[in-house]
Write an enzyme that holds these catalytic residues in place. Sequence first.
Site, short mmCIF file in Angstrom:
data_model
loop_
_atom_site.label_atom_id
_atom_site.label_comp_id
_atom_site.label_asym_id
_atom_site.label_seq_id
_atom_site.Cartn_x
_atom_site.Cartn_y
_atom_site.Cartn_z
CG HIS A 299 46.37 54.47 29.73
ND1 HIS A 299 46.23 54.75 31.07
CD2 HIS A 299 45.96 55.59 29.07
CE1 HIS A 299 45.77 55.99 31.22
NE2 HIS A 299 45.60 56.51 30.02
CE LYS B 114 49.62 56.68 29.86
NZ LYS B 114 50.06 57.81 29.04
#
Length: 202
Positions: A109, A113
């Site tokens: 990600h 995040k």
Amino acid sequence: MKNSRIRVLLIGAAGRMGKTINALANGDPNIDIAARCDLGDSIEPPMKNCDVAIDHSQEQRRIIEETARSVPIVLASNFSIGVNVLFWLTRKAADQLGGDFDAEIIETHHKMKKDAPSGTAKTLAEVLKAARKMQSEIPIRSIREGDVVGEHKVIFSGPSERLELTHSAASREIFARGALRAAKWVIGKPAGLYSMQDVLGL
């Protein structure tokens, strides 16, 4: 309900996902974002004039389960249609490959995040553990780099062969599309806690 627009209460409307859902809903002839709420707003007054609520905040599961006794709720760690097919494929692969294949999950990600592993990776691990009827943890590698929306890979390694199942998200719209599909599906369903697997008929 087929001849009328579904009135949606969008909770967390000012957030990135809320804005994505709002933009996508504007192009859907069956959806009407009838009300919007954000942090600190009371949801009870606007909910009275809505058919369904879409909420992307992190609510406690116990509260959700209690509420599902009186209303239908679709709960998912990921509303992407493709990701939920990945859950299904992972379960089928684990069933067919058996204990001769080791399983591993790699998720990537964007660097902003905060949670690692992702909720989707945790769900994949739960799917694998349930399919194999095992208690030991499934290895998960979490990578945080660049502006990657999300990629999840399940790797099965066995004697002289390897199988990989991969899902890559190119836009947050995929989560919004799934949420709107769930909102349409849940209308008229009996009270209970449903998953995206139910929505997709998997």
